[in-house]
Design a protein around this motif. Structure first.
Motif, short mmCIF file in Angstrom:
data_model
loop_
_atom_site.label_atom_id
_atom_site.label_comp_id
_atom_site.label_asym_id
_atom_site.label_seq_id
_atom_site.Cartn_x
_atom_site.Cartn_y
_atom_site.Cartn_z
N ALA A 63 0.45 -0.91 -0.11
CA ALA A 63 -0.34 -0.13 0.38
C ALA A 63 0.84 1.54 0.14
O ALA A 63 -0.07 2.19 -0.53
N GLU A 64 2.15 1.53 0.87
CA GLU A 64 3.24 2.33 0.76
C GLU A 64 3.77 2.97 -0.22
O GLU A 64 3.58 4.17 -1.24
N ASN A 65 4.14 1.84 -1.91
CA ASN A 65 4.58 1.51 -2.38
C ASN A 65 3.30 2.76 -3.24
O ASN A 65 3.70 3.55 -4.33
N ARG A 66 2.10 2.24 -3.49
CA ARG A 66 1.40 2.43 -4.08
C ARG A 66 0.41 3.87 -3.78
O ARG A 66 0.57 4.83 -4.92
N PHE A 67 0.78 4.19 -2.59
CA PHE A 67 0.73 4.86 -2.02
C PHE A 67 1.54 6.39 -2.58
O PHE A 67 0.90 7.58 -3.25
N ASN A 68 2.77 6.53 -2.83
CA ASN A 68 3.75 7.05 -3.11
C ASN A 68 4.10 7.56 -4.25
O ASN A 68 3.88 8.60 -5.10
N GLU A 69 3.58 5.95 -5.13
CA GLU A 69 3.51 6.00 -6.62
C GLU A 69 1.80 7.24 -6.95
O GLU A 69 2.20 8.26 -7.96
N PHE A 70 0.89 7.21 -6.32
CA PHE A 70 -0.44 7.94 -6.10
C PHE A 70 -0.50 9.40 -6.29
O PHE A 70 -0.71 10.33 -7.57
N LEU A 71 0.51 9.67 -5.28
CA LEU A 71 1.01 11.33 -4.64
C LEU A 71 2.04 11.62 -5.80
O LEU A 71 2.48 13.05 -5.18
N ASP A 72 2.22 11.35 -6.74
CA ASP A 72 3.52 11.45 -7.62
C ASP A 72 3.48 12.26 -7.98
O ASP A 72 2.79 12.04 -10.17
N LYS A 73 2.16 13.36 -8.02
CA LYS A 73 1.60 14.24 -9.16
C LYS A 73 2.48 15.31 -9.19
O LYS A 73 2.79 15.75 -8.55
N SER A 74 2.31 16.42 -10.58
CA SER A 74 2.86 17.94 -11.13
C SER A 74 2.23 18.45 -10.44
O SER A 74 2.94 19.67 -9.99
#
Length: 277
Positions: A63-74
């Motif tokens: 979940a942490e990895n997916r969360f970090n990816e989700f928050l990687d927004k311009s």
């Protein structure tokens, strides 16, 4: 406004909420607390066996990895973002987190629900509104990326609504938007005549220390339900958002009585902001 909480479930609706929170965070120089709630069972988390602990850790890291990816927004660049992961999907925890972090606003994406699904389980949005002691901004299909120009505030204009009115007034002043007040009368046991409504509004305006001229700006709508009246008026004046006061009923009282605020938040296509009475 210093801290904004955004519940994240990786859906397009939670991304709409995140975009909206990003806009507000830039406007108010606020921090975003992005919260993801895992759906781990208590049996898994509390078991002492090493394999159960490993399973919990694995799911948490996933979940942490997916969360970090989700928050990687311009659109989040330059903003202060704090990711938070909770083990359980218990929506009262959102309010507990808000109290601990001294948050000022919860921004939540919602698909809404209707029919038997709404009757049996309700929506996540309703649950957050029910428990939250701070304002909740509900965003639907379109994220908020510009200031509201026109806001509709609907309430019963009772003494309980005075604090909420002041909060809404201050919010609109900070957003530099027009505030439209509406009172909805319905053909039920609480029906009031025009004279009774006018007297009630006049007393409210006096207690709010406003000029009596404000009475001319309160629109009185007659409809079959408060929800229908509020939605009708908001669409008629082309409002950008609906603002409501809520008592936040819980438990059996909520089941039998329902909540007008939660129903409007669930069914409206416009953003809905709630202030707790």
């Amino acid at each position: 406004m210093k801290r904004i909480i955004v519940p994240i479930d990786f859906s397009v609706y939670s991304e709409n909420a995140l975009k909206s929170a990003a806009y507000l965070a830039k406007k108010y120089d606020a921090e975003i607390l992005a919260v993801h709630m895992l759906e781990l069972s208590n049996a898994i988390v509390s078991r002492s066996e090493s394999y159960a602990q490993e399973e919990t850790l694995f799911l948490y890291k996933l979940a942490e990895n997916r969360f970090n990816e989700f928050l990687d927004k311009s659109y989040l660049e330059g903003l202060s973002i704090t990711p938070i992961i909770k083990h359980f999907k218990i929506f009262s925890e959102i309010d507990q987190l808000a109290r601990e972090e001294k948050a000022d606003l919860i921004v939540m994406g919602s698909q809404g629900s209707s029919g038997i699904k709404e009757l049996i389980i309700g929506s996540n949005t309703e649950k957050v509104i029910r428990y939250a002691h701070i304002p909740v901004l509900v965003v639907k299909d379109v994220p908020i990326e510009a200031s509201f120009k026109k806001v509709v505030f609907a309430c019963d204009f009772s003494d309980d609504d005075l604090t909420a009115y002041q909060d809404v007034k201050n919010f609109c002043q900070s957003m530099d938007c027009e505030l439209n007040l509406v009172y909805v009368t319905t053909p039920n046991g609480r029906f009031k005549s025009t004279e009774e409504i006018t007297q009630k509004l006049s007393k409210f305006i006096n207690k709010a220390h406003e000029s009596i001229e404000l009475l001319e700006n309160v629109k009185i709508i007659a409809d079959y339900s408060v929800e229908e009246g509020v939605l009708y008026y908001a669409n008629t004046v082309h409002a950008d958002a609906i603002v409501l006061a809520t008592h936040g009923r819980k438990g059996i009282a909520h089941f039998f009585e329902g909540s007008i605020t939660e129903d409007i938040a669930n069914h409206s296509q416009l953003p809905v902001m709630t202030f707790k009475i």
